[in-house]
Write an enzyme that holds these catalytic residues in place. Structure first.
Site, PDB file in Angstrom:
ATOM      1  N   PHE A  49       0.838  -1.204   0.000  1.00 13.35           N
ATOM      2  CA  PHE A  49       0.000   0.000   0.000  1.00 13.35           C
ATOM      3  C   PHE A  49       0.873   1.255   0.000  1.00 13.35           C
ATOM      4  CE2 PHE A  49      -2.541  -3.441   1.539  1.00 13.35           C
ATOM      5  CZ  PHE A  49      -3.734  -3.289   0.854  1.00 13.35           C
ATOM      6  N   HIS A  50       1.810   1.257  -0.914  1.00  6.90           N
ATOM      7  CA  HIS A  50       2.672   2.419  -1.085  1.00  6.90           C
ATOM      8  C   HIS A  50       3.331   2.341  -2.463  1.00  6.90           C
ATOM      9  CE1 HIS A  50       5.455  -0.616   0.761  1.00  6.90           C
ATOM     10  NE2 HIS A  50       6.150  -0.267  -0.294  1.00  6.90           N
TER      11      HIS A  50
END
Ligand code: T46
Length: 138
Positions: A49-50
């Site tokens: 999630f980046h």
């Protein structure tokens, strides 16, 4: 990102079993500055999630399997990593999410840069803005 980019790590096998050799600049398209591996991921846990501003990586699942979603800001693609002879290339400015780790999963990652927390973009709106900034205006 219409198609995912993979690199092959041909197994150098004999009757004792298999061996894979990974060489910077040969089988991996960048100088490897860092190697890390992810293991022991708990059931149902998702990671990532980046995105990164300046980091190229190749991820290879040496044991077990997991799924990785790669998103370049306009296209999302899902990859299943389940082979010690196939590495998924993850370029700059790609949002990644990892799901469905098998209990035995060991995900080896080869990285072009040393660890730098400042290179992470952890907010999706900020990621989309960085992608827009990186594209030449027409
Ligand atoms: C990525 C995906 C595929 C370090 O201290 N050094 C390192 O080299 C790395 C990779 C992490 N860390 C620390 C930072 C956190 O305290 O280890 C902890 C877990 O890292 P993170 O939450 O970033 O882990 P993931 O699985 O979400 O993401 C990792 C990589 O960080 C990332 O670059 O592309 O795997």
């Amino acid at each position: 990102m219409n198609s995912l980019e993979w690199v092959s790590f041909p197994p150098l096998g004999d009757d004792r079993g298999s061996l894979v050799a990974i060489e910077a600049g040969k089988t991996v398209p960048f100088e490897i500055k860092r190697v890390y591996y992810i293991f022991g991921t708990q059931e149902g846990v998702a990671r990532g999630f980046h995105a990164h501003r300046n980091l190229k990586q190749v991820a290879v699942c040496v044991i077990g399997h997991c799924e990785m979603t790669l998103d370049n800001g306009s296209v999302r693609s899902m990859a299943r990593l389940d082979s010690p002879t196939k590495g998924l290339v993850i370029g700059d400015l790609v949002w990644r999410e990892m799901h469905n780790f098998s209990e035995d999963c060991v995900l080896l990652v080869l990285a072009s840069e040393h660890y730098d927390e400042g290179d992470y973009i952890r907010d999706y709106a900020e990621f989309l803005a960085a992608v827009a900034d990186s594209q030449p205006s027409v």
